[in-house]
Design a protein around this motif. Structure first.
Motif, PDB file in Angstrom:
ATOM      1  N   ILE A 115       1.064  -0.898  -7.488  1.00  0.00           N
ATOM      2  CA  ILE A 115       0.250  -2.273  -7.681  1.00  0.00           C
ATOM      3  C   ILE A 115      -0.137  -2.907  -6.253  1.00  0.00           C
ATOM      4  O   ILE A 115       0.530  -2.830  -5.435  1.00  0.00           O
ATOM      5  CB  ILE A 115       1.075  -3.150  -8.507  1.00  0.00           C
ATOM      6  N   GLY A 116      -1.291  -3.340  -6.195  1.00  0.00           N
ATOM      7  CA  GLY A 116      -1.689  -4.203  -5.161  1.00  0.00           C
ATOM      8  C   GLY A 116      -3.233  -3.239  -4.378  1.00  0.00           C
ATOM      9  O   GLY A 116      -4.027  -3.078  -5.268  1.00  0.00           O
ATOM     10  N   LEU A 117      -3.406  -3.266  -3.337  1.00  0.00           N
ATOM     11  CA  LEU A 117      -4.082  -2.617  -2.459  1.00  0.00           C
ATOM     12  C   LEU A 117      -5.484  -3.135  -2.642  1.00  0.00           C
ATOM     13  O   LEU A 117      -6.631  -2.780  -2.984  1.00  0.00           O
ATOM     14  CB  LEU A 117      -4.215  -1.250  -2.853  1.00  0.00           C
ATOM     15  N   GLN A 118      -5.916  -4.556  -2.090  1.00  0.00           N
ATOM     16  CA  GLN A 118      -7.296  -5.151  -2.323  1.00  0.00           C
ATOM     17  C   GLN A 118      -8.035  -4.695  -1.260  1.00  0.00           C
ATOM     18  O   GLN A 118      -9.358  -4.711  -1.284  1.00  0.00           O
ATOM     19  CB  GLN A 118      -7.009  -6.689  -2.247  1.00  0.00           C
ATOM     20  N   ASP A 119      -7.388  -4.210  -0.006  1.00  0.00           N
ATOM     21  CA  ASP A 119      -8.442  -3.710   1.081  1.00  0.00           C
ATOM     22  C   ASP A 119      -8.791  -2.388   1.132  1.00  0.00           C
ATOM     23  O   ASP A 119      -9.659  -1.688   2.120  1.00  0.00           O
ATOM     24  CB  ASP A 119      -7.872  -3.979   2.370  1.00  0.00           C
ATOM     25  N   LYS A 120      -8.738  -1.824  -0.076  1.00  0.00           N
ATOM     26  CA  LYS A 120      -9.006  -0.226  -0.493  1.00  0.00           C
ATOM     27  C   LYS A 120      -8.628   0.858   0.725  1.00  0.00           C
ATOM     28  O   LYS A 120      -9.421   1.884   1.032  1.00  0.00           O
ATOM     29  CB  LYS A 120     -10.663  -0.176  -0.474  1.00  0.00           C
ATOM     30  N   ASP A 121      -7.435   0.541   1.218  1.00  0.00           N
ATOM     31  CA  ASP A 121      -6.819   1.612   2.205  1.00  0.00           C
ATOM     32  C   ASP A 121      -6.187   2.803   1.637  1.00  0.00           C
ATOM     33  O   ASP A 121      -5.178   2.748   1.071  1.00  0.00           O
ATOM     34  CB  ASP A 121      -5.675   0.813   3.115  1.00  0.00           C
ATOM     35  N   THR A 122      -6.928   3.654   1.507  1.00  0.00           N
ATOM     36  CA  THR A 122      -6.569   5.009   0.950  1.00  0.00           C
ATOM     37  C   THR A 122      -5.618   5.622   1.577  1.00  0.00           C
ATOM     38  O   THR A 122      -4.791   6.597   1.166  1.00  0.00           O
ATOM     39  CB  THR A 122      -7.685   5.909   0.734  1.00  0.00           C
ATOM     40  N   ASP A 123      -5.301   5.312   2.770  1.00  0.00           N
ATOM     41  CA  ASP A 123      -4.154   6.041   3.561  1.00  0.00           C
ATOM     42  C   ASP A 123      -2.692   5.493   2.866  1.00  0.00           C
ATOM     43  O   ASP A 123      -1.785   6.129   2.679  1.00  0.00           O
ATOM     44  CB  ASP A 123      -3.842   5.694   5.005  1.00  0.00           C
ATOM     45  N   LEU A 124      -2.695   4.006   2.360  1.00  0.00           N
ATOM     46  CA  LEU A 124      -1.547   3.579   1.534  1.00  0.00           C
ATOM     47  C   LEU A 124      -1.227   4.515   0.230  1.00  0.00           C
ATOM     48  O   LEU A 124      -0.327   4.569  -0.249  1.00  0.00           O
ATOM     49  CB  LEU A 124      -1.744   2.204   1.247  1.00  0.00           C
ATOM     50  N   LEU A 125      -2.591   4.440  -0.482  1.00  0.00           N
ATOM     51  CA  LEU A 125      -2.673   5.198  -1.627  1.00  0.00           C
ATOM     52  C   LEU A 125      -2.021   6.926  -1.528  1.00  0.00           C
ATOM     53  O   LEU A 125      -1.277   7.217  -2.245  1.00  0.00           O
ATOM     54  CB  LEU A 125      -4.015   5.478  -2.270  1.00  0.00           C
ATOM     55  N   GLY A 126      -2.322   7.396  -0.278  1.00  0.00           N
ATOM     56  CA  GLY A 126      -1.785   8.521  -0.019  1.00  0.00           C
ATOM     57  C   GLY A 126      -0.205   8.742   0.241  1.00  0.00           C
ATOM     58  O   GLY A 126       0.436   9.631  -0.259  1.00  0.00           O
ATOM     59  N   SER A 127       0.237   7.701   0.758  1.00  0.00           N
ATOM     60  CA  SER A 127       1.970   7.582   0.663  1.00  0.00           C
ATOM     61  C   SER A 127       2.270   7.454  -0.840  1.00  0.00           C
ATOM     62  O   SER A 127       3.461   8.133  -1.190  1.00  0.00           O
ATOM     63  CB  SER A 127       2.264   6.199   1.362  1.00  0.00           C
ATOM     64  N   ALA A 128       1.760   6.712  -1.798  1.00  0.00           N
ATOM     65  CA  ALA A 128       2.162   6.682  -3.121  1.00  0.00           C
ATOM     66  C   ALA A 128       2.148   7.956  -3.940  1.00  0.00           C
ATOM     67  O   ALA A 128       2.797   8.328  -4.562  1.00  0.00           O
ATOM     68  CB  ALA A 128       1.281   5.295  -3.680  1.00  0.00           C
ATOM     69  N   GLU A 129       0.984   8.698  -3.419  1.00  0.00           N
ATOM     70  CA  GLU A 129       0.607  10.037  -3.962  1.00  0.00           C
ATOM     71  C   GLU A 129       1.908  10.995  -3.418  1.00  0.00           C
ATOM     72  O   GLU A 129       2.197  11.866  -4.140  1.00  0.00           O
ATOM     73  CB  GLU A 129      -0.543  10.681  -3.679  1.00  0.00           C
ATOM     74  N   GLN A 130       2.243  10.887  -2.321  1.00  0.00           N
ATOM     75  CA  GLN A 130       3.153  11.679  -1.713  1.00  0.00           C
ATOM     76  C   GLN A 130       4.611  11.237  -2.458  1.00  0.00           C
ATOM     77  O   GLN A 130       5.432  12.215  -2.457  1.00  0.00           O
ATOM     78  CB  GLN A 130       3.351  11.329  -0.240  1.00  0.00           C
ATOM     79  N   LEU A 131       4.668  10.125  -2.698  1.00  0.00           N
ATOM     80  CA  LEU A 131       6.159   9.880  -3.357  1.00  0.00           C
ATOM     81  C   LEU A 131       6.099  10.340  -4.841  1.00  0.00           C
ATOM     82  O   LEU A 131       6.956  10.715  -5.329  1.00  0.00           O
ATOM     83  CB  LEU A 131       6.141   8.170  -3.531  1.00  0.00           C
ATOM     84  N   TYR A 132       4.724  10.337  -5.299  1.00  0.00           N
ATOM     85  CA  TYR A 132       5.044  10.925  -6.796  1.00  0.00           C
ATOM     86  C   TYR A 132       5.286  12.296  -6.726  1.00  0.00           C
ATOM     87  O   TYR A 132       5.665  12.813  -7.491  1.00  0.00           O
ATOM     88  CB  TYR A 132       3.251  10.744  -7.510  1.00  0.00           C
ATOM     89  N   ARG A 133       4.580  13.205  -5.759  1.00  0.00           N
ATOM     90  CA  ARG A 133       4.724  14.598  -5.718  1.00  0.00           C
ATOM     91  C   ARG A 133       6.173  14.841  -5.257  1.00  0.00           C
ATOM     92  O   ARG A 133       6.683  16.024  -5.758  1.00  0.00           O
ATOM     93  CB  ARG A 133       3.627  15.132  -4.618  1.00  0.00           C
ATOM     94  N   SER A 134       6.845  14.055  -4.443  1.00  0.00           N
ATOM     95  CA  SER A 134       8.160  14.308  -4.231  1.00  0.00           C
ATOM     96  C   SER A 134       9.057  14.032  -5.372  1.00  0.00           C
ATOM     97  O   SER A 134      10.200  15.027  -5.753  1.00  0.00           O
ATOM     98  CB  SER A 134       8.645  13.310  -2.906  1.00  0.00           C
ATOM     99  N   ALA A 135       8.951  12.892  -6.009  1.00  0.00           N
ATOM    100  CA  ALA A 135       9.884  12.532  -6.991  1.00  0.00           C
ATOM    101  C   ALA A 135       9.639  13.063  -8.520  1.00  0.00           C
ATOM    102  O   ALA A 135      10.444  13.364  -9.270  1.00  0.00           O
ATOM    103  CB  ALA A 135      10.002  11.071  -7.291  1.00  0.00           C
ATOM    104  N   LYS A 136       8.371  13.506  -8.620  1.00  0.00           N
ATOM    105  CA  LYS A 136       7.761  13.873  -9.983  1.00  0.00           C
ATOM    106  C   LYS A 136       8.364  12.915 -11.052  1.00  0.00           C
ATOM    107  O   LYS A 136       8.793  13.342 -12.077  1.00  0.00           O
ATOM    108  CB  LYS A 136       8.424  15.192 -10.574  1.00  0.00           C
ATOM    109  N   PRO A 137       7.725  11.742 -11.011  1.00  0.00           N
ATOM    110  CA  PRO A 137       8.002  10.773 -11.945  1.00  0.00           C
ATOM    111  C   PRO A 137       6.758  10.805 -13.169  1.00  0.00           C
ATOM    112  O   PRO A 137       5.875  11.521 -12.832  1.00  0.00           O
ATOM    113  CB  PRO A 137       8.087   9.279 -11.362  1.00  0.00           C
ATOM    114  N   ALA A 138       6.972   9.846 -14.022  1.00  0.00           N
ATOM    115  CA  ALA A 138       5.848   9.687 -15.082  1.00  0.00           C
ATOM    116  C   ALA A 138       5.213   8.504 -14.242  1.00  0.00           C
ATOM    117  O   ALA A 138       5.863   7.470 -14.174  1.00  0.00           O
ATOM    118  CB  ALA A 138       6.263   9.373 -16.319  1.00  0.00           C
TER     119      ALA A 138
END
Length: 195
Positions: A115-138
């Motif tokens: 949730i969040g990210l109003q300034d469209k900083d895709t680097d932050l999304l990259g960190s969230a995606e890395q968390l997703y790939r590491s933890a493998k959640p839904a």
């Protein structure tokens, strides 16, 4: 239900980040500050926490989520959570620490919300995606972009996020429109620290 493929399809579309992206199975419920304040702790900008449900501290509140990103990874089986609110891309050791308790779990049933990210900083999304790939959640919920400040409550018992009514009432039209300038936000950026 995992919305990862829906999120990837939305990210690939032209115009990604120009309007609010809200992917969810149902609308977010509301909670008043007066009902959760006594049993909650506050998670500020650039802070992370690793928590397990207890009756004394059931809620984690985060106020004024604007240009930064709030990510939760929650294990339904053990009520163990990694909650991160960051304004700069996460380092690998930070991601490792955030997931350390979760990686120890046997057969975890993980859910993730972003949730969040109003300034469209895709680097932050990259960190969230890395968390997703590491933890493998839904991936349960994605609420990105838009122009409204988000005040949130994470329920450690249920693993759900609620909208937080800071004034113990429904917000008026345009009351949540973000007034924080990007310069003021940039002055608050720092590395994530755990509390």
């Amino acid at each position: 239900m995992d919305f990862w493929k829906v999120y990837e399809a939305e990210k690939a579309k032209q115009g990604f980040g120009e309007s609010q992206l809200y992917i969810k199975s149902r609308d977010r419920i509301h909670a008043s500050l007066s009902s959760v304040d006594r049993y909650g702790v506050l998670l500020g900008m650039n802070q992370g926490t690793l928590r397990k449900y207890s009756p004394e501290q059931r809620y984690v509140m985060t106020k004024d989520v604007t240009h930064d990103l709030f990510v939760s990874v929650y294990d339904v089986n053990t009520t163990t959570s990694a909650l991160l609110r960051f304004s700069q891309p996460l380092r690998h050791e930070t991601i490792r620490k955030a997931l350390s308790n979760i990686k120890k779990l046997k057969k975890p049933n993980l859910e993730m919300r972003v949730i969040g990210l109003q300034d469209k900083d895709t680097d932050l999304l990259g960190s969230a995606e890395q968390l997703y790939r590491s933890a493998k959640p839904a991936l349960i919920e994605v609420d990105l972009f838009g122009n409204e400040t988000r005040h949130l409550v994470f329920d450690l018992r249920l693993g759900m996020i609620f909208n937080l009514f800071l004034l113990n009432r429904i917000y008026r039209p345009h009351e949540l429109v973000t007034t924080l300038s990007i310069d003021d936000y940039n002055s608050k950026k720092s590395e994530l620290g755990f509390v």
